[in-house]
Design a protein around this motif. Structure first.
Motif, PDB file in Angstrom:
ATOM      1  N   ALA A 199       1.139 -11.058  -0.777  1.00 25.36           N
ATOM      2  CA  ALA A 199       0.974 -12.418   0.182  1.00 25.36           C
ATOM      3  C   ALA A 199      -0.056 -13.446  -0.361  1.00 25.36           C
ATOM      4  N   VAL A 250      -1.969 -16.717  -0.376  1.00 25.78           N
ATOM      5  CA  VAL A 250      -2.582 -17.589   0.808  1.00 25.78           C
ATOM      6  C   VAL A 250      -3.512 -18.913  -0.024  1.00 25.78           C
ATOM      7  N   SER A 301      -2.619 -17.068   8.672  1.00 26.00           N
ATOM      8  CA  SER A 301      -1.672 -16.967   7.715  1.00 26.00           C
ATOM      9  C   SER A 301      -0.305 -16.201   8.307  1.00 26.00           C
ATOM     10  N   VAL A 360       0.468 -13.707   5.395  1.00 23.22           N
ATOM     11  CA  VAL A 360      -0.013 -12.398   5.594  1.00 23.22           C
ATOM     12  C   VAL A 360       0.454 -11.469   6.782  1.00 23.22           C
ATOM     13  N   LYS A 361       0.915 -11.864   7.940  1.00 20.32           N
ATOM     14  CA  LYS A 361       1.530 -11.477   8.929  1.00 20.32           C
ATOM     15  C   LYS A 361       2.780 -11.000   8.488  1.00 20.32           C
ATOM     16  N   VAL A 414      -3.487  -9.486  -0.769  1.00 20.60           N
ATOM     17  CA  VAL A 414      -3.350 -10.817  -0.663  1.00 20.60           C
ATOM     18  C   VAL A 414      -4.163 -11.445  -1.627  1.00 20.60           C
ATOM     19  N   ALA A 457      -7.152 -12.846   5.155  1.00 18.53           N
ATOM     20  CA  ALA A 457      -6.588 -11.651   5.120  1.00 18.53           C
ATOM     21  C   ALA A 457      -7.505 -10.813   6.347  1.00 18.53           C
ATOM     22  N   THR A 471      -6.470 -11.069   9.883  1.00 11.55           N
ATOM     23  CA  THR A 471      -4.896 -10.872  10.434  1.00 11.55           C
ATOM     24  C   THR A 471      -4.674  -9.414  10.078  1.00 11.55           C
ATOM     25  N   ALA A 472      -5.210  -8.932   8.868  1.00 12.29           N
ATOM     26  CA  ALA A 472      -4.840  -7.591   8.415  1.00 12.29           C
ATOM     27  C   ALA A 472      -5.721  -6.604   8.672  1.00 12.29           C
ATOM     28  N   TYR A 516      -5.341  -3.982   3.362  1.00  8.40           N
ATOM     29  CA  TYR A 516      -5.034  -4.728   2.339  1.00  8.40           C
ATOM     30  C   TYR A 516      -6.127  -4.802   1.277  1.00  8.40           C
ATOM     31  N   ALA A 545      -7.609  -7.514  -1.531  1.00  8.95           N
ATOM     32  CA  ALA A 545      -7.690  -9.129  -1.823  1.00  8.95           C
ATOM     33  C   ALA A 545      -7.959  -9.024  -3.042  1.00  8.95           C
TER      34      ALA A 545
END
Length: 146
Positions: free
Chosen positions: A5, A7, A14, A17-18, A33, A74, A77-78, A81, A83
């Motif tokens: 994802a 960004v 985001s 990200v979703k 991400v 991230a 939302t997450a 993940y 990064a």
């Protein structure tokens, strides 16, 4: 395989990200991400960060700043993940990274632009779509739905 994802720093909620989360869960794949600092942003950071001895900021530190930007987006939302921060042409770096990790999907956000706007400023989303053989999922930012 991995879900990537991509960004930028303007995204705080985001959709890319979703969408990446949904795909990562559906395929039981890790989510990466990614945020890319462009060469021009890199030069600005480098020039503004010269210390008194004249030394510039090391590339690893710039990549860490990019990773921190990905982390900021991230984290809101997450839950699970990784990064990643990259430096270079955003579309090229996203595509190259996706190739390195053998991404199952690349998720990118888009925004509505006029034809003239695309011609003058380009589009990372468009360049990713046209520059990879991997499946790309695009999402529109709030207020850009059509």
């Amino acid at each position: 395989m991995t879900i990537v994802a991509a960004v930028d720093r303007d995204e705080r909620d985001s959709k890319a990200v979703k969408q990446g989360i949904a795909l990562a869960e559906a395929f039981d794949e890790p989510l990466h991400v990614v945020h890319v600092i462009s060469q021009s942003e890199f030069r600005e950071i480098e020039q503004s960060s010269v210390d008194r001895s004249g030394k510039t900021v090391p590339m690893d530190e710039i990549r860490e700043r990019a990773r921190e930007e990905a982390e900021k987006v991230a984290a809101e939302t997450a839950e699970a993940y990784e990064a990643k921060g990259l430096v270079g042409d955003p579309a090229d770096e996203i595509i190259d990274y996706a190739d390195r990790v053998e991404a199952r999907y690349i998720c990118v956000g888009g925004r509505r632009r006029s034809v003239v706007g695309k011609a003058l400023f380009g589009s990372v989303t468009q360049d990713v779509l046209l520059g990879t053989e991997r499946p790309v999922v695009t999402t529109m930012r709030d207020g850009d739905d059509a």
